[in-house]
Each structure stands twice: as structure tokens, then as C-alpha cells.
Design a protein around this motif. Structure first.
Motif, PDB file in Angstrom:
ATOM      1  N   GLY A   8      33.916  50.377  41.205  1.00  0.00           N
ATOM      2  CA  GLY A   8      34.500  49.169  41.781  1.00  0.00           C
ATOM      3  C   GLY A   8      34.599  48.041  40.779  1.00  0.00           C
ATOM      4  N   LEU A   9      33.584  47.925  39.906  1.00  0.00           N
ATOM      5  CA  LEU A   9      33.597  46.884  38.889  1.00  0.00           C
ATOM      6  C   LEU A   9      34.766  47.086  37.921  1.00  0.00           C
ATOM      7  CD1 LEU A   9      32.477  44.520  37.272  1.00  0.00           C
ATOM      8  CD2 LEU A   9      30.838  46.095  36.214  1.00  0.00           C
ATOM      9  N   VAL A  10      34.955  48.320  37.460  1.00  0.00           N
ATOM     10  CA  VAL A  10      36.069  48.583  36.535  1.00  0.00           C
ATOM     11  C   VAL A  10      37.401  48.310  37.222  1.00  0.00           C
ATOM     12  CG1 VAL A  10      37.191  50.284  35.066  1.00  0.00           C
ATOM     13  CG2 VAL A  10      34.707  50.288  35.264  1.00  0.00           C
ATOM     14  N   ALA A  11      37.530  48.733  38.467  1.00  0.00           N
ATOM     15  CA  ALA A  11      38.765  48.468  39.207  1.00  0.00           C
ATOM     16  C   ALA A  11      39.028  46.971  39.302  1.00  0.00           C
ATOM     17  CB  ALA A  11      38.681  49.091  40.604  1.00  0.00           C
ATOM     18  N   LEU A  12      37.988  46.200  39.591  1.00  0.00           N
ATOM     19  CA  LEU A  12      38.128  44.748  39.710  1.00  0.00           C
ATOM     20  C   LEU A  12      38.567  44.128  38.390  1.00  0.00           C
ATOM     21  CD1 LEU A  12      37.742  42.140  41.351  1.00  0.00           C
ATOM     22  CD2 LEU A  12      35.323  42.188  40.674  1.00  0.00           C
ATOM     23  N   LEU A  13      37.935  44.534  37.298  1.00  0.00           N
ATOM     24  CA  LEU A  13      38.296  43.992  35.987  1.00  0.00           C
ATOM     25  C   LEU A  13      39.737  44.333  35.631  1.00  0.00           C
ATOM     26  CD1 LEU A  13      35.032  44.834  33.979  1.00  0.00           C
ATOM     27  CD2 LEU A  13      35.723  42.608  34.880  1.00  0.00           C
ATOM     28  N   LEU A  14      40.151  45.569  35.892  1.00  0.00           N
ATOM     29  CA  LEU A  14      41.523  45.975  35.589  1.00  0.00           C
ATOM     30  C   LEU A  14      42.537  45.182  36.414  1.00  0.00           C
ATOM     31  CD1 LEU A  14      41.054  49.852  35.394  1.00  0.00           C
ATOM     32  CD2 LEU A  14      41.831  48.386  33.517  1.00  0.00           C
ATOM     33  N   LEU A  15      42.235  44.986  37.685  1.00  0.00           N
ATOM     34  CA  LEU A  15      43.161  44.264  38.550  1.00  0.00           C
ATOM     35  C   LEU A  15      43.311  42.808  38.110  1.00  0.00           C
ATOM     36  CD1 LEU A  15      42.050  45.879  41.896  1.00  0.00           C
ATOM     37  CD2 LEU A  15      44.369  45.977  40.957  1.00  0.00           C
ATOM     38  N   HIS A  16      42.204  42.178  37.740  1.00  0.00           N
ATOM     39  CA  HIS A  16      42.302  40.811  37.241  1.00  0.00           C
ATOM     40  C   HIS A  16      43.090  40.771  35.932  1.00  0.00           C
ATOM     41  CE1 HIS A  16      40.036  38.828  40.268  1.00  0.00           C
ATOM     42  NE2 HIS A  16      38.865  39.326  39.957  1.00  0.00           N
ATOM     43  N   ASP A  17      42.806  41.719  35.051  1.00  0.00           N
ATOM     44  CA  ASP A  17      43.479  41.732  33.754  1.00  0.00           C
ATOM     45  C   ASP A  17      44.970  42.015  33.907  1.00  0.00           C
ATOM     46  OD1 ASP A  17      43.033  41.702  30.751  1.00  0.00           O
ATOM     47  OD2 ASP A  17      44.056  43.631  30.971  1.00  0.00           O
ATOM     48  N   SER A  18      45.350  42.763  34.928  1.00  0.00           N
ATOM     49  CA  SER A  18      46.753  43.161  35.086  1.00  0.00           C
ATOM     50  C   SER A  18      47.678  41.966  35.271  1.00  0.00           C
ATOM     51  CB  SER A  18      46.893  44.122  36.282  1.00  0.00           C
ATOM     52  OG  SER A  18      46.708  43.443  37.511  1.00  0.00           O
ATOM     53  N   ARG A  19      47.139  40.838  35.715  1.00  0.00           N
ATOM     54  CA  ARG A  19      47.971  39.657  35.971  1.00  0.00           C
ATOM     55  C   ARG A  19      47.922  38.634  34.842  1.00  0.00           C
ATOM     56  NH1 ARG A  19      45.305  40.093  41.076  1.00  0.00           N
ATOM     57  NH2 ARG A  19      44.173  38.150  40.726  1.00  0.00           N
ATOM     58  N   SER A  20      47.239  38.963  33.750  1.00  0.00           N
ATOM     59  CA  SER A  20      46.985  37.961  32.714  1.00  0.00           C
ATOM     60  C   SER A  20      48.266  37.400  32.096  1.00  0.00           C
ATOM     61  CB  SER A  20      46.081  38.550  31.625  1.00  0.00           C
ATOM     62  OG  SER A  20      46.695  39.679  31.020  1.00  0.00           O
ATOM     63  N   GLY A  68      43.322  53.840  41.795  1.00  0.00           N
ATOM     64  CA  GLY A  68      42.742  55.186  41.780  1.00  0.00           C
ATOM     65  C   GLY A  68      41.226  55.151  41.697  1.00  0.00           C
ATOM     66  N   LEU A  69      40.689  54.284  40.836  1.00  0.00           N
ATOM     67  CA  LEU A  69      39.237  54.146  40.717  1.00  0.00           C
ATOM     68  C   LEU A  69      38.631  53.622  42.019  1.00  0.00           C
ATOM     69  CD1 LEU A  69      38.992  52.601  37.137  1.00  0.00           C
ATOM     70  CD2 LEU A  69      38.262  54.895  37.813  1.00  0.00           C
ATOM     71  N   LEU A  70      39.303  52.658  42.628  1.00  0.00           N
ATOM     72  CA  LEU A  70      38.796  52.093  43.881  1.00  0.00           C
ATOM     73  C   LEU A  70      38.791  53.152  44.978  1.00  0.00           C
ATOM     74  CD1 LEU A  70      37.799  49.716  45.552  1.00  0.00           C
ATOM     75  CD2 LEU A  70      40.201  49.060  45.902  1.00  0.00           C
ATOM     76  N   ASP A  71      39.835  53.964  45.049  1.00  0.00           N
ATOM     77  CA  ASP A  71      39.874  55.037  46.045  1.00  0.00           C
ATOM     78  C   ASP A  71      38.697  55.995  45.844  1.00  0.00           C
ATOM     79  OD1 ASP A  71      42.116  54.058  47.256  1.00  0.00           O
ATOM     80  OD2 ASP A  71      43.517  55.401  46.236  1.00  0.00           O
ATOM     81  N   ARG A  72      38.420  56.345  44.589  1.00  0.00           N
ATOM     82  CA  ARG A  72      37.268  57.216  44.295  1.00  0.00           C
ATOM     83  C   ARG A  72      35.972  56.570  44.765  1.00  0.00           C
ATOM     84  NH1 ARG A  72      37.070  58.374  38.132  1.00  0.00           N
ATOM     85  NH2 ARG A  72      34.951  58.991  38.757  1.00  0.00           N
ATOM     86  N   ALA A  73      35.824  55.279  44.489  1.00  0.00           N
ATOM     87  CA  ALA A  73      34.597  54.575  44.863  1.00  0.00           C
ATOM     88  C   ALA A  73      34.425  54.541  46.378  1.00  0.00           C
ATOM     89  CB  ALA A  73      34.629  53.157  44.299  1.00  0.00           C
ATOM     90  N   LEU A  74      35.480  54.193  47.096  1.00  0.00           N
ATOM     91  CA  LEU A  74      35.375  54.066  48.548  1.00  0.00           C
ATOM     92  C   LEU A  74      35.110  55.408  49.220  1.00  0.00           C
ATOM     93  CD1 LEU A  74      38.204  51.454  49.190  1.00  0.00           C
ATOM     94  CD2 LEU A  74      35.733  51.059  49.213  1.00  0.00           C
ATOM     95  N   ARG A  75      35.593  56.502  48.608  1.00  0.00           N
ATOM     96  CA  ARG A  75      35.338  57.823  49.182  1.00  0.00           C
ATOM     97  C   ARG A  75      33.863  58.199  49.119  1.00  0.00           C
ATOM     98  NH1 ARG A  75      40.350  59.419  46.760  1.00  0.00           N
ATOM     99  NH2 ARG A  75      39.244  60.280  44.972  1.00  0.00           N
ATOM    100  N   LEU A  76      33.102  57.531  48.246  1.00  0.00           N
ATOM    101  CA  LEU A  76      31.671  57.812  48.160  1.00  0.00           C
ATOM    102  C   LEU A  76      30.906  57.204  49.333  1.00  0.00           C
ATOM    103  CD1 LEU A  76      31.179  57.317  44.310  1.00  0.00           C
ATOM    104  CD2 LEU A  76      31.128  59.481  45.570  1.00  0.00           C
ATOM    105  N   GLY A  77      31.545  56.322  50.076  1.00  0.00           N
ATOM    106  CA  GLY A  77      30.973  55.844  51.333  1.00  0.00           C
ATOM    107  C   GLY A  77      29.853  54.834  51.218  1.00  0.00           C
ATOM    108  N   ARG A  78      29.768  54.123  50.085  1.00  0.00           N
ATOM    109  CA  ARG A  78      28.728  53.104  49.934  1.00  0.00           C
ATOM    110  C   ARG A  78      29.373  51.811  49.418  1.00  0.00           C
ATOM    111  NH1 ARG A  78      26.657  57.378  47.154  1.00  0.00           N
ATOM    112  NH2 ARG A  78      26.446  56.249  45.187  1.00  0.00           N
ATOM    113  N   PRO A  79      30.153  51.145  50.251  1.00  0.00           N
ATOM    114  CA  PRO A  79      30.869  49.949  49.781  1.00  0.00           C
ATOM    115  C   PRO A  79      29.912  48.825  49.424  1.00  0.00           C
ATOM    116  CG  PRO A  79      31.061  50.169  52.157  1.00  0.00           C
ATOM    117  CD  PRO A  79      30.424  51.431  51.662  1.00  0.00           C
ATOM    118  N   GLY A  80      30.188  48.194  48.301  1.00  0.00           N
ATOM    119  CA  GLY A  80      29.382  47.066  47.844  1.00  0.00           C
ATOM    120  C   GLY A  80      30.279  45.921  47.412  1.00  0.00           C
ATOM    121  N   PRO A  81      29.694  44.849  46.898  1.00  0.00           N
ATOM    122  CA  PRO A  81      30.471  43.643  46.576  1.00  0.00           C
ATOM    123  C   PRO A  81      31.612  43.871  45.595  1.00  0.00           C
ATOM    124  CG  PRO A  81      28.133  43.135  46.622  1.00  0.00           C
ATOM    125  CD  PRO A  81      28.239  44.618  46.748  1.00  0.00           C
ATOM    126  N   TYR A  82      31.380  44.654  44.531  1.00  0.00           N
ATOM    127  CA  TYR A  82      32.459  44.872  43.567  1.00  0.00           C
ATOM    128  C   TYR A  82      33.614  45.634  44.201  1.00  0.00           C
ATOM    129  CZ  TYR A  82      29.610  43.293  39.596  1.00  0.00           C
ATOM    130  OH  TYR A  82      28.870  42.545  38.715  1.00  0.00           O
TER     131      TYR A  82
END
Length: 261
Positions: free
Chosen positions: A82-94, A125-139
């Protein structure tokens, strides 16, 4: 938002935290990095950096690199993904955050063709992988919010109810004043400006945070309360330190003056 990247960078260079293959310390060290509220400090300056500070762009790239390292070392860690997904999404709009003259461009006004859609696809894609693990957190929840923004083909087609729902879940996990502010804005954008403003006015501890006053000003402007909006924009301008933010707020004030004349 400038939290200072130097402490976070020094921590990554601490020899006590060097990863050794097979080391028994590695899981604890990596998990601490993911849990740390300072884990995304390099990116805070990186993705909000204006064109006059190109060196901060390097910080964003380094944050992504380190995030991917952590995710590799924790393949079953949804928050690392989730952290990597968040960083990529923020960077994508730079590339779209500032005009050629260095002025702030709001998310709703950005040229979406300038967003890095390769980074967006990777992040989702990374976020989908993370959410499939079933333990959602802040990132993961923050990445979910950013993904809904990134996937909207235009500002007026943004899924604000979905974003507000993510913010509600995030607020339950992390009831901080800044999270409460973002939740209030999402509620307002989802269709309840009055409710959003009431939520903002109940937040304690952010009186010197210019973005709270800027958010209040924007909602007041949308509600036709021009004089109150002007006062809130002035307060935000007094507190803002980023030159681009200050120019943006002055521009909003001038727009209100034109509307009043």
C-alpha cells in the motif's frame, strides 16, 4: 507539509538497519519502517516540490525505490504494498501540479494527459494485491483514495462518495486532526458542503495549519459566503510558507474581490 526529509534519510543510512540476507533482525526492522509515521517523509517534499526545487523530485524517486525494497522484503505485508502504491500515485501527478510559471494547479484543474499513467497502472495493481490480503491499513486506505482520484477521467466524474467512504475508514483507524480535515473535505465534495464545514469547525489543533483555513475558505466560497471566505483565505495566506501556495491564495482573494465589485 514540509516535514523535513533529512531525519528520514539519515535513518535509512543507519548501519544498525542494514539488511543482511537471512538476518533474524530483518522482519522487525522492515515492519518498523512500514509502521513508522516518518516512512514517507522523503516523498512529502518530493511530490509537493515546485519547479524551483528540482532536487526534491529526487527525494520522491528515492522514496519509491526504498518503498519497493521494503515491499520485496515483506511480500506478505499489505501495508508495504500500500505504501508503494501511495507513493507511485502521488508521484504520477508531479508533472501537472505546477504551471510553467510555478503556480499551484489544483487537482481538479490539472491536465490529466500529463499524469504518468504507467505509474498509475502499477500502483493500482499493487493496491489490488494488498487489498486481496484482507488486512487493510492506513497506507492502503490512502492509496485507495489516491487511486479513485487517479482513475477519474475528469474532475467532475470523481467518485467522491467512494473517497468519503475511504476517509471514514481511515479516520476510524487514525483519528488525527489532519485525517479529520481530509474526511470533512471529502464529505463536502460528496454533496454536503454544510456538513463538511461543520466537521471542519469541530477540529481542534489545526488553527495554525494553513490548509484548514484554505479548505474552509473554499467551502464558504462555494456556499456564497464571500466575506467569510475572504477572511479564511487571508488567514490561510498568513500561515502559508510555500511561495506557490501564497500566490494561489492571493489569487483566490483577488477572484473574490472581482466577484464582489
Amino acid at each position: 507539509m514540509d516535514s523535513g526529509a533529512t531525519p528520514g534519510t539519515r535513518e535509512t543510512e543507519d548501519p544498525r538497519c542494514r539488511y543482511q540476507p537471512g538476518s533474524a533482525r530483518r522482519p522487525a526492522v522492515v515492519r518498523a519502517a512500514v509502521r513508522s509515521p516518518r516512512g514517507d517523509l522523503p516523498d512529502l517534499q518530493g511530490y509537493t516540490a515546485g519547479p524551483e526545487r528540482p532536487e526534491h523530485r529526487t527525494l520522491s524517486q528515492e522514496a519509491i525505490r526504498l518503498g519497493k525494497l521494503v515491499a520485496t522484503l515483506m511480500p506478505d505485508g499489505p501495508e508495504a504494498l500500500g505504501l508503494v502504491a501511495l507513493l507511485l500515485l502521488h508521484d504520477s501527478r508531479s508533472a501537472a501540479r505546477y504551471s510553467p510559471s510555478g503556480d499551484v494547479v489544483l487537482l481538479a484543474d490539472q491536465d490529466r494527459s500529463r499524469w504518468d499513467h504507467t505509474e498509475i497502472v502499477e500502483a493500482v495493481g499493487l493496491l489490488d494485491r494488498a487489498l486481496r490480503l484482507g488486512r487493510p491499513g492506513p497506507y492502503q486506505l490512502q492509496a485507495g483514495i489516491a487511486a479513485l482520484h487517479a482513475q477519474a477521467v475528469s474532475a467532475d466524474r470523481t467518485d467522491w462518495p467512494g473517497i468519503a467512504a475511504f476517509h471514514t475508514r481511515l479516520l476510524a483507524l487514525n483519528p488525527s486532526p489532519v485525517v479529520a480535515l481530509n474526511h470533512a473535505v471529502a464529505v463536502a465534495m460528496a454533496g454536503s458542503p454544510d456538513k463538511g464545514l461543520a466537521l471542519i469547525d469541530r477540529i481542534d489543533g489545526l488553527d495554525r495549519y494553513h490548509l484548514l483555513h484554505a479548505a474552509r475558505a473554499d467551502l464558504l466560497r462555494r456556499m456564497g459566503r464571500t466575506l467569510d471566505a475572504a477572511a479564511a483565505y487571508r488567514r490561510a495566506h498568513e500561515l502559508a510558507t510555500n511561495p506557490a501556495d501564497r500566490r494561489f491564495l492571493i489569487g483566490r482573494l483577488h477572484d473574490l474581490d472581482i466577484a464582489e465589485s
